[in-house]
Design a protein around this motif. Structure first.
Motif, short mmCIF file in Angstrom:
data_model
loop_
_atom_site.label_atom_id
_atom_site.label_comp_id
_atom_site.label_asym_id
_atom_site.label_seq_id
_atom_site.Cartn_x
_atom_site.Cartn_y
_atom_site.Cartn_z
N PRO A 374 17.12 80.88 -29.28
CA PRO A 374 18.40 80.16 -29.32
C PRO A 374 18.29 78.79 -29.99
N ARG A 375 19.28 78.46 -30.78
CA ARG A 375 19.29 77.19 -31.48
C ARG A 375 19.37 76.01 -30.52
N SER A 376 19.94 76.24 -29.35
CA SER A 376 20.07 75.15 -28.38
C SER A 376 18.72 74.62 -27.93
N LEU A 377 17.69 75.46 -27.87
CA LEU A 377 16.36 74.98 -27.49
C LEU A 377 15.81 74.03 -28.55
N ARG A 378 16.01 74.35 -29.81
CA ARG A 378 15.53 73.45 -30.87
C ARG A 378 16.31 72.13 -30.83
N ASP A 379 17.62 72.22 -30.70
CA ASP A 379 18.43 71.01 -30.69
C ASP A 379 18.08 70.11 -29.51
N GLY A 380 17.83 70.71 -28.36
CA GLY A 380 17.45 69.91 -27.21
C GLY A 380 16.12 69.21 -27.40
N SER A 381 15.15 69.90 -27.99
CA SER A 381 13.85 69.28 -28.24
C SER A 381 13.96 68.16 -29.26
N LEU A 382 14.67 68.42 -30.35
CA LEU A 382 14.83 67.39 -31.36
C LEU A 382 15.64 66.21 -30.82
N GLY A 383 16.61 66.46 -29.95
CA GLY A 383 17.40 65.38 -29.37
C GLY A 383 16.59 64.49 -28.45
N LEU A 384 15.54 65.02 -27.86
CA LEU A 384 14.67 64.23 -26.99
C LEU A 384 13.63 63.43 -27.78
#
Length: 495
Positions: A374-384
């Motif tokens: 899921p793209r949400s996992l990448r976005d969450g990691s990059l957002g942190l």
């Protein structure tokens, strides 16, 4: 009447019944306060199911039973005519009659009736004029059983066709008579579809069971003649091929050199294919632009469409001589000796070429698995605040790990089962060595060797191929168990 023709007639009857069922359903007038339980399309499918399914089941039963009946009838004819005697087994006599009947089928019905009961000497010229060859061991009295076999086959085929067509017509009549306002046609059709799906799903299981039983039966026959301990722990492979009927020595059937060669060459191939394929998949899924991905991915997958024999030629003509010449040059620079320490046919040659062949298996499957995260996992990691490489290493790969392990398992199984590359790139010498620059062979190569040539099928030299096959099956099963254990462990850790 052929099987395809019977199926076409049954399908036509079912289609006509479906049209009639649809029209009858549309003509139904529900009582006040009622409505049709199922739509007219379901009533049409209901009629078609009752027409086609029983007819096809009877047709399959007829196709299975007919050869058994014909075989027993021919056996009885051969025994009554005294054609099965000393020096000719019933199996050989049946094969001769089958071959003769195949040739006689080229004759028209009037000519077939004219030669019934005649000796083979009178029938042979007629068949030769039609380009049909006759085995030299064919007896004169085999013409009558062959003609009887043809007539019995034709009769059984007509009976099967008649029963199937009658069942299709009866199914149409029965289903049309049941069509009513509250008929649960939809439920009945769904049951039929579910049954078809269950049958299709069972084919893979039944095929696997059949493969295991076929190998296991012959393997038990082999182990009844050869000590299992000498097979599983023997270090010498020397079957001493004996021609049919020669009664030659059995030789030694040590599995260790073959198993070591299989695992060694597969390991070299995996060491090359896994890093290259996995890094290529990560690049295509996480870093490459759409234009680059649209070019690189198809080019990688082209490797999967190349026949393995072509890879074998590539190893034999290009990679093997290249490694041999390079090692010769290195040896000349270091010692002044022109000898080569890498053989043209070696473990390294086979492993490298097999690794090239396996790259698309790893890259394509891993790319699809990584892309599915899921793209949400990448976005969450990059957002942190994580970098792209940290996101790939700490988030994407752990999430895709179960699928990647499955891809690597498929790749390992492909490497273990490869034959043509090993034959041309690693040779057929069964030996034990840790030097990757020398030649070894694999289990699959010896399976091919043992099943080819002029050998008795029930000799240990041939039956050992089934023992080798069941060994590969168990090895693949162990790989599956290990992979499932790893997937379960890391999945729990990630969750």
């Amino acid at each position: 009447m052929s099987f395809i023709a019977i199926m076409a007639i049954v399908a036509l009857i079912g289609a006509v019944g479906a049209v009639l069922g649809y029209r009858k359903s549309r003509a139904l007038v529900p009582d006040p306060g009622q409505k049709l339980h199922s739509r007219p399309t379901y009533h049409a499918s209901y009629v078609f199911s009752f027409s086609a399914v029983p007819a096809l089941v009877l047709l399959v039963i007829g196709l299975v039973v007919a050869p058994i009946v014909v075989s027993r009838s021919v056996h009885a004819d051969l025994a009554s005519n005294g054609l099965v005697r000393e020096g000719m087994t019933p199996e050989l006599a049946l094969q001769l009659v089958d071959a003769l009947s195949s040739g006689l089928r080229a004759l028209p019905a009037d000519e077939l009736a004219a030669i019934d009961g005649k000796p083979i000497e009178e029938v042979s010229p007629l068949l030769q004029r039609r380009g049909v060859a006759i085995a030299t061991a064919t007896e004169s009295g085999m013409v009558a059983p062959a003609v009887a076999k043809i007539r019995l086959e034709d009769t059984l085929r007509l009976v099967t066709a008649a029963v199937a067509i009658a069942a299709a017509i009866a199914g149409v009549v029965f289903a049309l008579g049941r069509i009513a306002v509250r008929l649960r046609a939809r439920n009945q059709v769904e049951y039929v579809v579910q049954g078809i799906l269950v049958i299709c799903s069972s084919i893979a299981i039944l095929t696997t069971v059949g493969i295991i039983l076929s190998m296991l039966t012959e393997s038990l026959d082999f182990f009844s003649r050869i000590d299992p301990m000498s097979f599983f722990f023997g270090t010498v492979w020397d079957p001493r091929f004996a021609a049919a009927g020669s009664g030659g020595a059995e030789g030694q059937f040590g599995l260790v050199p073959l198993l070591a060669g299989t695992l060694y060459i597969a390991a070299v191939a995996m060491l090359f294919a896994v890093p290259v394929g996995l890094f290529a998949a990560i690049y295509m899924a996480e870093y490459a632009s759409g234009a680059v991905r649209s070019v690189v991915k198809p080019l990688l997958e082209v490797l999967a469409g190349i026949p393995t024999i072509v890879y074998g030629f590539f190893a034999l003509v290009t990679v093997g001589p290249f490694l041999r010449d390079i090692s010769s040059d290195i040896n000349r620079l270091l010692t002044g000796d022109f000898t080569s320490f890498i053989q043209a046919q070696s473990i390294l040659t086979a492993g490298l070429v097999m690794g090239i062949m396996l790259i698309p298996f790893v890259s394509s499957l891993s790319d699809d698995i990584i892309t599915a995260v899921p793209r949400s996992l990448r976005d969450g990691s990059l957002g942190l605040g994580a970098t792209r490489s940290e996101t790939v290493k700490r988030v994407v790969l752990p999430a895709a790990l179960p699928g990647i392990v499955s891809a690597l398992l498929l790749t390992a199984s492909r490497a273990i089962g490869e034959t043509m590359i090993v034959v041309l790139a690693a040779g057929v010498a069964a030996r034990l060595t840790v030097n990757p620059f020398e030649a070894m062979t694999t289990v699959t190569v010896k399976i091919v060797n043992q099943l080819t040539g002029d050998l008795e099928f029930n000799s240990p030299q041939t039956l050992v191929a089934f023992a080798l096959g069941i060994t590969l099956f168990v090895l693949t099963l162990i790989l599956n168990i290990i992979a499932l254990t790893i997937v379960r462990k890391y999945r729990e850790q990630y969750e």
